[in-house]
Design an enzyme around this catalytic site. Structure first.
Site, short mmCIF file in Angstrom:
data_model
loop_
_atom_site.label_atom_id
_atom_site.label_comp_id
_atom_site.label_asym_id
_atom_site.label_seq_id
_atom_site.Cartn_x
_atom_site.Cartn_y
_atom_site.Cartn_z
N ASP A 35 1.26 -1.36 -0.15
CA ASP A 35 0.13 0.04 -0.26
C ASP A 35 0.92 1.40 0.10
OD1 ASP A 35 -3.13 0.72 1.05
OD2 ASP A 35 -1.62 2.47 1.74
N ILE A 36 0.70 2.43 -1.19
CA ILE A 36 1.42 3.25 -1.16
C ILE A 36 2.02 4.48 0.19
CG2 ILE A 36 -0.13 5.49 -1.79
CD1 ILE A 36 1.83 5.68 -4.00
N ASN A 90 -12.70 -3.44 2.88
CA ASN A 90 -13.89 -2.32 3.13
C ASN A 90 -14.27 -2.24 2.06
OD1 ASN A 90 -12.56 -1.09 5.54
ND2 ASN A 90 -10.62 0.26 3.56
N GLY A 96 -15.39 3.33 3.70
CA GLY A 96 -13.59 3.27 3.37
C GLY A 96 -13.53 3.16 2.63
N GLN A 97 -14.27 2.59 1.28
CA GLN A 97 -13.90 2.07 0.37
C GLN A 97 -13.22 3.47 -1.05
OE1 GLN A 97 -16.27 -1.19 -1.54
NE2 GLN A 97 -14.13 -1.61 -2.89
N HIS A 103 -9.83 -5.69 -3.07
CA HIS A 103 -9.27 -5.70 -2.44
C HIS A 103 -9.06 -6.33 -1.09
CE1 HIS A 103 -9.82 -1.48 -2.67
NE2 HIS A 103 -9.59 -1.37 -0.99
N HIS A 105 -7.21 -5.67 2.30
CA HIS A 105 -5.73 -4.73 3.23
C HIS A 105 -5.35 -5.76 3.63
CE1 HIS A 105 -6.80 -0.88 2.36
NE2 HIS A 105 -8.41 -1.32 1.89
P1 AMP Z 1 -9.53 1.72 -0.19
O1 AMP Z 1 -9.54 3.20 0.74
O2 AMP Z 1 -9.99 0.27 0.63
O3 AMP Z 1 -10.10 1.26 -0.89
O4 AMP Z 1 -7.98 1.12 -0.41
C1 AMP Z 1 -7.59 1.67 -1.63
C2 AMP Z 1 -5.76 1.75 -1.20
O5 AMP Z 1 -4.95 1.59 -1.97
C3 AMP Z 1 -5.88 2.74 0.31
O6 AMP Z 1 -5.24 1.93 1.14
C4 AMP Z 1 -4.40 3.48 -0.71
O7 AMP Z 1 -3.35 3.83 0.23
C5 AMP Z 1 -4.37 2.60 -1.72
N1 AMP Z 1 -3.26 3.16 -2.54
C6 AMP Z 1 -3.66 3.95 -3.54
N2 AMP Z 1 -3.44 4.03 -4.36
C7 AMP Z 1 -1.88 3.01 -4.52
C8 AMP Z 1 -1.13 3.17 -5.56
N3 AMP Z 1 -0.52 3.89 -6.25
N4 AMP Z 1 -0.02 2.36 -4.79
C9 AMP Z 1 -0.67 1.20 -3.79
N5 AMP Z 1 -0.97 1.87 -3.35
C10 AMP Z 1 -2.36 2.77 -3.29
#
Ligand code: AMP
Ligand code: ZN
Length: 117
Positions: A35-36, A90, A96-97, A103, A105
């Site tokens: 995760d970024i 999520n 929080g999605q 995906h 986490h």
């Molecule tokens: P959610 O909020 O459950 O939809 O999770 C989306 C996740 O994607 C969040 O934890 C973000 O930090 C992560 N995210 C967004 N952009 C990127 C990216 N380019 N590379 C890796 N993770 C990302």
């Protein structure tokens, strides 16, 4: 068609190599990358290569891939030497999605509170 890549989807772009990511594992059906914006010392996203908007939709359409996803979360946890960890889906913006490609986490490496926020 169900499961096809979506040109507007960030995670489909990551799978296609169009957006860079730190890849942890890849199988025929799944992709795992860091995760970024990590919320724990280990924070890996495990995603199906097929595009479905959320985990329940994925499970209804692709039970085998859903099982692959959960198994891969466990494999990553083992590789990261996590004895305890949390797997979170999520679902919906209220929960929080923010990325509407299913995906998991995988979070670990620190103490966890219950109930989650
Ligand atoms: P959610 O909020 O459950 O939809 O999770 C989306 C996740 O994607 C969040 O934890 C973000 O930090 C992560 N995210 C967004 N952009 C990127 C990216 N380019 N590379 C890796 N993770 C990302
Ligand atoms: Zn997608």
């Amino acid at each position: 068609m169900a499961g096809e890549a979506n040109a507007d989807c960030l995670f489909c772009k990551i799978i296609a190599g169009e957006v860079p990511a730190t890849v942890v594992r890849e199988t025929d059906t799944t992709y795992a990358f860091r995760d970024i914006n990590p919320q724990a010392p280990t924070h890996v996203l495990v995603i199906p290569k097929a595009h479905y908007p959320d985990a329940a939709t994925l499970a209804a359409a692709e039970p085998q891939i859903t099982a692959d996803l959960l198994r891969e979360a466990g494999v990553v946890a083992a590789e990261e030497k996590l004895e305890s960890y949390r797997v979170v889906f999520n679902t919906g913006s209220g929960a929080g999605q923010t990325v509407f490609h299913a995906h998991a986490h995988l979070l670990g490496g620190r103490g966890m509170q219950w109930p989650p926020g």
